[in-house]
Scaffold this motif. Structure first.
Motif: not given
Length: 126
Positions: A12-14, A120-124
């Motif tokens: 997971g992303e986080d 899959m792009r980074p968070k803003a």
């Protein structure tokens, strides 16, 4: 449906708990499967690498592998002569499990199903 199920197994992303889990497993059994990964994670954390950064690396590697596996389901590109005539694929099945329609170009949809919606792009930056 197949890709949605696959994405459930991507870090997971986080999510960072997996880092400590693998470190603990390596400490309990230094010769066990994946112990090298746990030891490397321990060194990375000790060197100051953030668990969140390790998760981003793991997530990226997992999604790249998922994409390649999906591509292989359609185009196995077998180069070993003894495997001539062998093939595989992913198919929709009927209720009895009999193959119906092949599923093509699955690899093209991997990023579309990123649960974050960002492919899959980074968070803003906030």
């Amino acid at each position: 449906m197949f890709l949605r199920q696959c994405w459930q197994h991507v870090v997971g992303e986080d999510s960072t708990g997996w880092v400590d889990y693998h470190i603990e497993q390596a400490e309990q059994d230094p010769r066990g499967s994946f112990a090298g990964m746990g030891a490397a994670l321990k060194r990375a954390v000790a060197a100051g690498v953030a668990r969140e950064d390790l998760s981003q690396i793991a997530r990226g590697v997992q999604v790249e592998l998922l994409s390649q596996l999906c591509y292989m389901l359609e185009d196995n590109g077998l180069s070993e002569p003894e495997l001539k005539g062998v093939g595989w694929g992913l198919f929709q099945t009927d209720e009895e499990g009999n193959p119906q329609a092949p599923i093509y170009s699955l690899h093209e949809s991997v990023l579309d199903l990123d649960p974050t919606g960002r492919e899959m792009r980074p968070k803003a930056a906030s």
